[in-house]
Each structure stands twice: as structure tokens, then as C-alpha cells.
Scaffold this motif. Sequence first.
Motif, PDB file in Angstrom:
ATOM      1  N   VAL A 171     -90.011  54.438 -36.135  1.00 17.06           N
ATOM      2  CA  VAL A 171     -88.738  53.771 -35.870  1.00 17.06           C
ATOM      3  C   VAL A 171     -87.585  54.772 -35.885  1.00 17.06           C
ATOM      4  N   VAL A 172     -87.618  55.717 -36.826  1.00 18.60           N
ATOM      5  CA  VAL A 172     -86.578  56.754 -36.871  1.00 18.60           C
ATOM      6  C   VAL A 172     -86.584  57.561 -35.576  1.00 18.60           C
ATOM      7  N   TYR A 173     -87.785  57.892 -35.102  1.00 15.79           N
ATOM      8  CA  TYR A 173     -87.894  58.633 -33.836  1.00 15.79           C
ATOM      9  C   TYR A 173     -87.336  57.807 -32.678  1.00 15.79           C
ATOM     10  N   GLY A 174     -87.740  56.537 -32.595  1.00 10.23           N
ATOM     11  CA  GLY A 174     -87.267  55.696 -31.505  1.00 10.23           C
ATOM     12  C   GLY A 174     -85.761  55.523 -31.523  1.00 10.23           C
ATOM     13  N   ALA A 175     -85.195  55.344 -32.717  1.00 21.61           N
ATOM     14  CA  ALA A 175     -83.751  55.171 -32.827  1.00 21.61           C
ATOM     15  C   ALA A 175     -83.013  56.452 -32.417  1.00 21.61           C
ATOM     16  N   THR A 176     -83.525  57.593 -32.863  1.00 21.45           N
ATOM     17  CA  THR A 176     -82.900  58.873 -32.506  1.00 21.45           C
ATOM     18  C   THR A 176     -83.002  59.142 -31.016  1.00 21.45           C
ATOM     19  N   LEU A 177     -84.182  58.863 -30.455  1.00 23.31           N
ATOM     20  CA  LEU A 177     -84.377  59.065 -29.022  1.00 23.31           C
ATOM     21  C   LEU A 177     -83.432  58.186 -28.217  1.00 23.31           C
ATOM     22  N   ASN A 178     -83.306  56.916 -28.602  1.00 22.02           N
ATOM     23  CA  ASN A 178     -82.405  56.013 -27.889  1.00 22.02           C
ATOM     24  C   ASN A 178     -80.954  56.473 -27.982  1.00 22.02           C
ATOM     25  N   LEU A 179     -80.563  56.938 -29.160  1.00 23.07           N
ATOM     26  CA  LEU A 179     -79.199  57.427 -29.345  1.00 23.07           C
ATOM     27  C   LEU A 179     -78.884  58.537 -28.345  1.00 23.07           C
ATOM     28  N   LEU A 180     -79.806  59.485 -28.217  1.00 21.68           N
ATOM     29  CA  LEU A 180     -79.565  60.640 -27.350  1.00 21.68           C
ATOM     30  C   LEU A 180     -79.746  60.295 -25.873  1.00 21.68           C
ATOM     31  N   LEU A 181     -80.729  59.448 -25.567  1.00 26.67           N
ATOM     32  CA  LEU A 181     -80.903  59.015 -24.178  1.00 26.67           C
ATOM     33  C   LEU A 181     -79.661  58.290 -23.669  1.00 26.67           C
ATOM     34  N   MET A 182     -79.137  57.383 -24.483  1.00 30.11           N
ATOM     35  CA  MET A 182     -77.939  56.650 -24.071  1.00 30.11           C
ATOM     36  C   MET A 182     -76.725  57.563 -24.017  1.00 30.11           C
ATOM     37  N   GLY A 183     -76.734  58.610 -24.837  1.00 28.41           N
ATOM     38  CA  GLY A 183     -75.626  59.553 -24.822  1.00 28.41           C
ATOM     39  C   GLY A 183     -75.455  60.221 -23.472  1.00 28.41           C
ATOM     40  N   TYR A 184     -76.565  60.659 -22.873  1.00 28.60           N
ATOM     41  CA  TYR A 184     -76.423  61.293 -21.555  1.00 28.60           C
ATOM     42  C   TYR A 184     -76.361  60.253 -20.434  1.00 28.60           C
ATOM     43  N   GLN A 185     -77.029  59.115 -20.608  1.00 29.11           N
ATOM     44  CA  GLN A 185     -76.986  58.103 -19.558  1.00 29.11           C
ATOM     45  C   GLN A 185     -75.600  57.479 -19.414  1.00 29.11           C
ATOM     46  N   ALA A 186     -74.810  57.531 -20.492  1.00 30.83           N
ATOM     47  CA  ALA A 186     -73.455  56.993 -20.415  1.00 30.83           C
ATOM     48  C   ALA A 186     -72.580  57.797 -19.451  1.00 30.83           C
ATOM     49  N   VAL A 187     -72.911  59.071 -19.240  1.00 30.34           N
ATOM     50  CA  VAL A 187     -72.081  59.917 -18.377  1.00 30.34           C
ATOM     51  C   VAL A 187     -72.845  60.449 -17.170  1.00 30.34           C
ATOM     52  N   GLN A 188     -74.125  60.048 -16.990  1.00 31.31           N
ATOM     53  CA  GLN A 188     -74.919  60.669 -15.938  1.00 31.31           C
ATOM     54  C   GLN A 188     -74.391  60.349 -14.531  1.00 31.31           C
ATOM     55  N   VAL A 189     -73.894  59.128 -14.318  1.00 35.05           N
ATOM     56  CA  VAL A 189     -73.373  58.804 -12.990  1.00 35.05           C
ATOM     57  C   VAL A 189     -72.118  59.616 -12.696  1.00 35.05           C
ATOM     58  N   ILE A 190     -71.222  59.709 -13.687  1.00 32.30           N
ATOM     59  CA  ILE A 190     -70.010  60.526 -13.515  1.00 32.30           C
ATOM     60  C   ILE A 190     -70.394  61.987 -13.297  1.00 32.30           C
ATOM     61  N   PHE A 191     -71.386  62.453 -14.038  1.00 33.86           N
ATOM     62  CA  PHE A 191     -71.870  63.832 -13.889  1.00 33.86           C
ATOM     63  C   PHE A 191     -72.358  64.087 -12.459  1.00 33.86           C
ATOM     64  N   LEU A 192     -73.143  63.155 -11.935  1.00 36.17           N
ATOM     65  CA  LEU A 192     -73.711  63.349 -10.600  1.00 36.17           C
ATOM     66  C   LEU A 192     -72.655  63.228  -9.509  1.00 36.17           C
ATOM     67  N   VAL A 193     -71.717  62.288  -9.663  1.00 33.07           N
ATOM     68  CA  VAL A 193     -70.727  62.041  -8.612  1.00 33.07           C
ATOM     69  C   VAL A 193     -69.609  63.071  -8.652  1.00 33.07           C
ATOM     70  N   ARG A 194     -69.036  63.305  -9.844  1.00 32.73           N
ATOM     71  CA  ARG A 194     -67.841  64.155  -9.919  1.00 32.73           C
ATOM     72  C   ARG A 194     -68.177  65.629 -10.103  1.00 32.73           C
ATOM     73  N   THR A 195     -69.157  65.913 -10.951  1.00 35.80           N
ATOM     74  CA  THR A 195     -69.483  67.317 -11.224  1.00 35.80           C
ATOM     75  C   THR A 195     -70.377  67.906 -10.143  1.00 35.80           C
ATOM     76  N   ILE A 196     -71.413  67.163  -9.744  1.00 38.27           N
ATOM     77  CA  ILE A 196     -72.363  67.671  -8.752  1.00 38.27           C
ATOM     78  C   ILE A 196     -71.927  67.316  -7.347  1.00 38.27           C
ATOM     79  N   GLY A 197     -71.256  66.170  -7.172  1.00 34.31           N
ATOM     80  CA  GLY A 197     -70.721  65.793  -5.872  1.00 34.31           C
ATOM     81  C   GLY A 197     -71.704  65.113  -4.954  1.00 34.31           C
ATOM     82  N   VAL A 198     -72.615  64.298  -5.475  1.00 36.26           N
ATOM     83  CA  VAL A 198     -73.592  63.610  -4.631  1.00 36.26           C
ATOM     84  C   VAL A 198     -73.057  62.236  -4.253  1.00 36.26           C
TER      85      VAL A 198
END
Length: 356
Positions: free
Chosen positions: A149-176
Motif C-alpha cells: 500500500v505504501v508503494y501504491g500510494a507513493t507511485l500514485n503521488l508521483l504519477l499524478m504529479g507529472y500527469q497534472a502538467v503533462q498536457v501543458i508540457f507537451l503543448v507549451r514546452t514541446i509544441g505538439v
Amino acid sequence: MIVCNLVSATMYASVPIAGWLDQLTLTHLFIAALACGTSAVFFNTACHAYVPVILAKQDLADGNAKLHVSEAGTRVLGRSAAGFTAQALGVTGGLLLDALTFLVSTVCLLGIRIREEKPGRQAGATGLIREIAVGLRFLSRDPYLRPIVVYGATLNLLLMGYQAVQVIFLVRTIGVSAGTVGLLVMCASLGGVLGALLAPRLCRLWGNGRALVLTQALACPFALLLPLTTPGLGLLLFASGAFVLGVGVSVGNVVVGTFRQSYCPPHLLGRVSSASMATNQGTIAIGSALGGILGSAIGIRPTMWVVTAPLALTWLLLALSPAGKARELPLAVSPEHHNGRSAGAASPPGAAEGQP
């Protein structure tokens, strides 16, 4: 599960109806989102506890794999179809179609002919709060479930951390383009389909404990490819990272779900599943907020690095736990780890019924 479906269908249908009547408000949307989210948590918990009622122990891994394949596959189809549905039917038509899917799900559930015995109330569990505490206590004391459970909670925390900005990253930073973003994000779901298909075979080949640890050890470092993404051929870095992470997460969900269903005493399975899901859902919310805050404070690409660097090492939480040292995870609770009093159980210690 049927009640949750009906609540969700009603909430989704209420939005376009209120819109047609010119009565739709932001408060209405908040209430609908909260009700649907709450129903989803109850539905998923009940579904997890219901699978062992339907399937024999030897069929659990295959059954869970099929459930995850269908879930990941329909997620791919749903996300790709959403835009076309909104164009063809309009946003309100799309929401009504979504409401209809819950009714289809209800018809499917009504077609299940297996009779489920109503669980008896356990000695000493005199109320909802007490029963929740029993599940949390069982989870916190178990040497296998606790680190998982500790692993799953930590993994979710970090996965959501990058997924929260991944669209902005792809559109604004990478320009797709928006279409390319959809394809890149879809890679994770495609990986989820493959992971669910592979999970039973890997468990038979390596043992479920070893399959869990090895797949996470192989998948987690691929998170480092995401912040390395560049325009052009560099988009393959993002696609590869998302795909392999999707494979790892899906294999982990199948293995952990099957293990929990087999391992927990039947009367505690729903409570332990609820406690696990509450922990994971809590870190999902925190991770999303963390990603947004970091993105505003230090920039998008640095945020991707800050979140994915520890994500690449999260598999060590499993490798250093008892699960990391076992080829096969245990099929039942060991009396030396739990007893009837600590689990709040009236049945003998270690009693288990076979079962993401």
C-alpha cells in the motif's frame, strides 16, 4: 454496484437536462462530480470484493487480468471517441450517452446468477467507524499488505504529479498539436492493455512475488524518459516512457489485486480494499495539487524532473519488503502476524476465501 451505477447515471443525465432547462449552475456540476466520484469508489471496492464470490481461487489471476484488459482497452477507446462524440452529438448528447453506459453496466450485473451470501457482522464490530478501524488496523499491521500500500500510494503521488502538467508540457514546452497529445497520452493505456495480458503469464513463469517486483523494477526507471522529450523523433521518448509505465502499473494492479483477494479473510476483504483505495485516492489528489504548484513555481520541465526522478526509484519500496524476498506471495494470513483479536475477527486466524 447496481445502486452506484444508477446514482452515476442519474447524475450524468441531470447535467444536460438542467442545461436544457437553463438551470445548470457550477454548484450542480460540483455536486454531480462529487456524487459520481464517490459512487466510483464504492463501486470499485465492491467489485474487488465481489470477484472472489464469482471465481474460484485458481481463476482469480486470469479473471483480474481480463477485467484490467477490458478497463484499459475501453479507456483507450473512450478517450479517442470522446472528441468525435462531442462533435457528432454535442456535449449534452455525449453526457447522455455516458449515462446510458451505466445502465448497460447495470443490465450486465443483473445477468449474474451467482448468489452472494450476505456477510454477517463480526463480533466487536458495532458500527461503521469501528469496522473501518478494523480494516485499517489489519492493513497497518500486515508485513505484506503494508509495504504494498505504501508503494501504491507513493507511485500514485508521483504519477499524478507529472500527469497534472503533462498536457501543458507537451503543448507549451514541446509544441505538439492537440491530436498528437491524445496519441501520446493514449500510450499509457495501450501499455495497460499489454500489462494486463502479460500478468498471468509472468506470474506463472516467475511467481507472483517476483513478477511484481521485477516488472516494477523494469518499468519505473522509464519515467526518466518523459522529461527528456523533445520535438520530432524525441516524442518517442515520451511514448516509450508512458507505454512501459503503463505496462508496469497494469501488471502491478493485477498481481496486487489477486494477492489481496486470496490473502485477506473474506469478512475483511471489503474493509481492507476500502482502506487501500482511500490511501491511494488521497495521494492521487495530493499528487495532482503538487504537480500544479511545482509547475507554477519552478517551471514545467523542472517539475517533470522533480517528480519522475524519485518515481524511478519507488520499486525499491517493494524490493526491500517481505514481498521482494518471496517468489510466491502467501495465500493466507499467517497466524504469527495476525490473530482474531487484532483483526476483529470471529473466525479462526488465517481463514481466507480464494480470489487492480
